[in-house]
Design a protein around this motif. Structure first.
Motif, PDB file in Angstrom:
ATOM      1  N   VAL A 173       4.910  -6.648  34.970  1.00  0.00           N
ATOM      2  CA  VAL A 173       6.076  -7.330  35.545  1.00  0.00           C
ATOM      3  C   VAL A 173       6.237  -8.765  35.033  1.00  0.00           C
ATOM      4  N   PRO A 174       5.225  -9.627  35.112  1.00  0.00           N
ATOM      5  CA  PRO A 174       5.451 -11.027  34.709  1.00  0.00           C
ATOM      6  C   PRO A 174       5.517 -11.253  33.207  1.00  0.00           C
ATOM      7  N   TRP A 175       5.029 -10.293  32.407  1.00  0.00           N
ATOM      8  CA  TRP A 175       5.026 -10.483  30.953  1.00  0.00           C
ATOM      9  C   TRP A 175       6.112  -9.698  30.239  1.00  0.00           C
ATOM     10  N   LYS A 176       6.613  -8.622  30.826  1.00  0.00           N
ATOM     11  CA  LYS A 176       7.615  -7.789  30.173  1.00  0.00           C
ATOM     12  C   LYS A 176       9.044  -8.042  30.666  1.00  0.00           C
ATOM     13  N   ILE A 177       9.180  -8.540  31.875  1.00  0.00           N
ATOM     14  CA  ILE A 177      10.505  -8.856  32.398  1.00  0.00           C
ATOM     15  C   ILE A 177      10.828 -10.313  32.080  1.00  0.00           C
ATOM     16  N   ASN A 178      12.050 -10.566  31.626  1.00  0.00           N
ATOM     17  CA  ASN A 178      12.481 -11.915  31.257  1.00  0.00           C
ATOM     18  C   ASN A 178      12.259 -12.889  32.409  1.00  0.00           C
TER      19      ASN A 178
ATOM     20  N   PRO B 271      -6.864   0.623  41.706  1.00  0.00           N
ATOM     21  CA  PRO B 271      -7.045  -0.686  41.060  1.00  0.00           C
ATOM     22  C   PRO B 271      -6.498  -0.730  39.644  1.00  0.00           C
ATOM     23  N   LEU B 272      -6.583   0.385  38.929  1.00  0.00           N
ATOM     24  CA  LEU B 272      -6.033   0.420  37.571  1.00  0.00           C
ATOM     25  C   LEU B 272      -4.521   0.260  37.602  1.00  0.00           C
ATOM     26  N   GLY B 273      -3.851   0.962  38.513  1.00  0.00           N
ATOM     27  CA  GLY B 273      -2.399   0.831  38.645  1.00  0.00           C
ATOM     28  C   GLY B 273      -1.984  -0.566  39.038  1.00  0.00           C
ATOM     29  N   ALA B 274      -2.718  -1.175  39.979  1.00  0.00           N
ATOM     30  CA  ALA B 274      -2.401  -2.539  40.410  1.00  0.00           C
ATOM     31  C   ALA B 274      -2.538  -3.527  39.261  1.00  0.00           C
ATOM     32  N   LEU B 275      -3.577  -3.362  38.474  1.00  0.00           N
ATOM     33  CA  LEU B 275      -3.791  -4.250  37.329  1.00  0.00           C
ATOM     34  C   LEU B 275      -2.655  -4.123  36.321  1.00  0.00           C
ATOM     35  N   LEU B 276      -2.259  -2.894  36.010  1.00  0.00           N
ATOM     36  CA  LEU B 276      -1.205  -2.678  35.014  1.00  0.00           C
ATOM     37  C   LEU B 276       0.141  -3.232  35.490  1.00  0.00           C
TER      38      LEU B 276
ATOM     39  N   PRO C 110      11.704   0.191  26.841  1.00  0.00           N
ATOM     40  CA  PRO C 110      12.018   1.506  26.259  1.00  0.00           C
ATOM     41  C   PRO C 110      11.224   1.769  24.984  1.00  0.00           C
ATOM     42  N   GLY C 111      10.870   3.035  24.796  1.00  0.00           N
ATOM     43  CA  GLY C 111      10.158   3.416  23.585  1.00  0.00           C
ATOM     44  C   GLY C 111       8.709   3.000  23.541  1.00  0.00           C
ATOM     45  N   THR C 112       8.160   2.573  24.689  1.00  0.00           N
ATOM     46  CA  THR C 112       6.750   2.170  24.764  1.00  0.00           C
ATOM     47  C   THR C 112       6.034   3.064  25.790  1.00  0.00           C
ATOM     48  N   PRO C 113       4.705   3.043  25.780  1.00  0.00           N
ATOM     49  CA  PRO C 113       3.966   3.886  26.737  1.00  0.00           C
ATOM     50  C   PRO C 113       3.892   3.312  28.153  1.00  0.00           C
ATOM     51  N   TRP C 114       4.595   2.189  28.421  1.00  0.00           N
ATOM     52  CA  TRP C 114       4.475   1.570  29.739  1.00  0.00           C
ATOM     53  C   TRP C 114       4.943   2.483  30.868  1.00  0.00           C
ATOM     54  N   PHE C 115       5.802   3.471  30.565  1.00  0.00           N
ATOM     55  CA  PHE C 115       6.252   4.390  31.617  1.00  0.00           C
ATOM     56  C   PHE C 115       5.084   5.165  32.219  1.00  0.00           C
ATOM     57  N   LEU C 116       3.965   5.201  31.489  1.00  0.00           N
ATOM     58  CA  LEU C 116       2.779   5.904  31.990  1.00  0.00           C
ATOM     59  C   LEU C 116       2.194   5.218  33.228  1.00  0.00           C
ATOM     60  N   VAL C 117       2.533   3.937  33.438  1.00  0.00           N
ATOM     61  CA  VAL C 117       2.109   3.268  34.670  1.00  0.00           C
ATOM     62  C   VAL C 117       2.752   3.950  35.874  1.00  0.00           C
ATOM     63  N   GLY C 118       4.044   4.284  35.733  1.00  0.00           N
ATOM     64  CA  GLY C 118       4.726   5.017  36.797  1.00  0.00           C
ATOM     65  C   GLY C 118       4.165   6.416  36.960  1.00  0.00           C
ATOM     66  N   ALA C 119       3.873   7.063  35.824  1.00  0.00           N
ATOM     67  CA  ALA C 119       3.280   8.402  35.878  1.00  0.00           C
ATOM     68  C   ALA C 119       1.913   8.355  36.559  1.00  0.00           C
TER      69      ALA C 119
ATOM     70  N   ASP D  46      13.624   4.925  39.619  1.00  0.00           N
ATOM     71  CA  ASP D  46      12.388   5.431  40.215  1.00  0.00           C
ATOM     72  C   ASP D  46      11.168   4.906  39.468  1.00  0.00           C
ATOM     73  N   ALA D  47      10.001   5.412  39.864  1.00  0.00           N
ATOM     74  CA  ALA D  47       8.733   4.867  39.383  1.00  0.00           C
ATOM     75  C   ALA D  47       8.502   5.042  37.895  1.00  0.00           C
ATOM     76  N   ILE D  48       9.125   6.023  37.267  1.00  0.00           N
ATOM     77  CA  ILE D  48       8.969   6.209  35.818  1.00  0.00           C
ATOM     78  C   ILE D  48      10.094   5.532  35.055  1.00  0.00           C
ATOM     79  N   GLN D  49      11.338   5.772  35.468  1.00  0.00           N
ATOM     80  CA  GLN D  49      12.491   5.223  34.750  1.00  0.00           C
ATOM     81  C   GLN D  49      12.554   3.700  34.816  1.00  0.00           C
ATOM     82  N   SER D  50      11.982   3.091  35.850  1.00  0.00           N
ATOM     83  CA  SER D  50      12.010   1.623  35.942  1.00  0.00           C
ATOM     84  C   SER D  50      11.239   0.985  34.796  1.00  0.00           C
ATOM     85  N   TYR D  51      10.105   1.580  34.429  1.00  0.00           N
ATOM     86  CA  TYR D  51       9.322   1.047  33.309  1.00  0.00           C
ATOM     87  C   TYR D  51      10.030   1.317  31.978  1.00  0.00           C
TER      88      TYR D  51
END
Length: 454
Positions: A397-402, A387-392, A82-91, A72-77
């Motif tokens: 996606v292109p910098w954190k996913i291999n 716009p903030l969510g779209a930017l994040l 893991p262990g970073t605040p990126w899940f807040l994008v889903g929140a 889902d939108a939180i667990q995917s981040y």
């Protein structure tokens, strides 16, 4: 106990559900009045161009994240970082969806009211003044409150049934009906005297009328009319089987969205010009101008009832996706828990929407920053959170996913070359974030000589 994660029963079901989310009021209600106030054909041309490039790149980014993690939108981040605040994008996406649905359902309630009044013969304006009728309806707390609740109730009943039994089944029925009804309305609109003037306004670009504001509004419409920026497409794509082509699915969804946008303009502008109305009426275009337009037609009441049914279908399909992103992280794919979470989420959305519903009546004098509650909610969600969510997402996606994972997910089950992947990667890494930042700065008034859009 957690069960195996649901999946769409078919690629068609996913495409229709996602297209329904993307279409909604953005294409049927918002695009005509934004195009009407921003140059008509030139705006529509620029909107199409940006949708096919930057909008498509962001949609594919959300698809990759959701399908790769199957969460889902939180667990995917959390799965990627893991262990970073990126899940807040889903929140952030969940909060934005909650707030958006709270006032979106109010507009859905207006459509319910108009539809009920239309089929019962009560959509009569005093002295033909449909502006006065709109004010009378939206100022009545009982009428808007009950209609608002009915709209939320329909959304709850569909989403509580799950992906296959609820959202996919409803979308398979509603979306084809939407297309058929739109074609009927377009055929009627195009046969009116003077209709071609409206067609030229909508489809014949006059680039001499284009301003910086036209470009920026087209950018915003291209991103946000596709339900991008709140992780809705992350959630929907998490139910997509691994053998489904994401590029073909995105192409189909964007194609359907643009087709509906085209039909929307062809349904509205020829009718507006035929009867000498102004295309620059703004947000009340449908609720004030169109009833007057259809009132002058032969069998106008029948055709307007059809149009309201179409608009209600489009609005509901978007509401399904907004409620689903609230439900998925808490239901944990447990159908029994899903039903309970859907009811709780839906009722909380309704409560949050009450001040927006009353903003045009008994709370009309209550303003913050000079705006009523409804307008403040719209500004907060549309001009800040989205716009903030779209930017994040464009940064994550292109910098954190291999890079190899990105290429595998994007090109799987497709015939596209690596050149397509590299073009997409450059666009999502550099072009898309830059454009979103420009739009965001414009909205907040940080560009030289630009006032905030508030």
């Amino acid at each position: 106990m957690s069960q195996r994660r649901e999946q769409w029963a078919s690629r068609l079901g996913f495409i229709l559900a996602a297209a329904g989310s993307a279409i909604g009021l953005g294409a049927v209600w918002k695009l005509p009045y934004v195009a009407g106030t921003n140059g008509g054909g030139a705006f529509f041309f620029i909107f199409i161009l940006l949708t096919l490039t930057l909008g498509a790149s962001l949609m594919l980014a959300e698809f990759i994240l959701g399908r790769h993690t199957n969460k889902d939108a939180i667990q995917s981040y959390k799965a990627i970082a893991p262990g970073t605040p990126w899940f807040l994008v889903g929140a952030l996406g969940i909060v934005a969806s909650f707030l958006l649905l709270s006032f979106y359902a109010v507009v859905g309630g207006w459509i319910v009211t108009y539809f009920f009044r239309s089929i019962t013969g009560q959509l009569q304006a005093p002295d033909g003044d449909f502006g006065a009728l709109f004010g009378q309806i939206t100022a009545n707390p009982w009428e808007v409150g009950i209609a608002h609740f009915v709209f939320i109730l329909i959304t709850i009943f569909v989403v509580r049934a799950g992906i296959r039994g609820g959202i996919e089944r409803a979308s398979k029925l509603l979306m084809p009906a939407l297309f058929i009804l739109f074609l009927v309305i377009v055929a009627r609109s195009l046969t009116l005297d003077g209709a071609m003037e409206g067609v030229r306004f909508f489809l014949q670009p006059d680039f001499s009328e284009v301003t910086g504001e036209t470009l920026l509004f087209a950018l915003g419409q291209a991103f946000f009319a596709l339900s991008l920026g709140v992780s809705i497409m992350v959630t929907y794509s998490s139910y997509v089987p691994k053998d489904t082509s994401l590029t073909r699915s995105a192409g189909s969804i964007i194609g359907l969205s643009l087709f509906i946008a085209l039909l929307s303009g062809l349904a509205i502008f020829p009718a507006v010009f035929s009867l000498g109305m102004s295309p620059e009426e703004g947000p009340p275009l449908i609720f004030i101008v169109l009833p007057a337009v259809f009132n002058e037609m032969a069998f106008g009441g029948f055709f307007f009832t059809l149009f309201l049914a179409l608009l209600l279908f489009a609005t509901l399909t978007s509401a399904f996706s907004l409620l689903e992103i609230l439900v998925a992280p808490f239901a944990k794919n447990d159908l029994n828990k899903r039903k309970r979470v859907t009811w709780i989420s839906g009722l909380l959305v309704y409560i949050m929407g009450i001040p927006s519903a009353l903003s045009f009546g008994i709370l009309g004098d209550f303003t913050v920053f000079g705006n009523i509650f409804f307008d403040n909610m719209d500004f907060l969600v549309s001009n800040i959170l989205l716009p903030l969510g779209a930017l994040l997402i464009a940064l994550f996606v292109p910098w954190k996913i291999n890079k190899d994972v990105l290429e595998e997910e994007l090109l799987r089950s497709s015939r596209l070359s690596r050149g397509f992947f590299l073009t997409w990667l450059f666009t999502i890494r550099f072009v898309t974030p830059a454009v979103i930042v420009i739009v965001f700065l414009y909205i907040l008034g940080f560009l030289p000589g630009v006032e905030p859009t508030i």
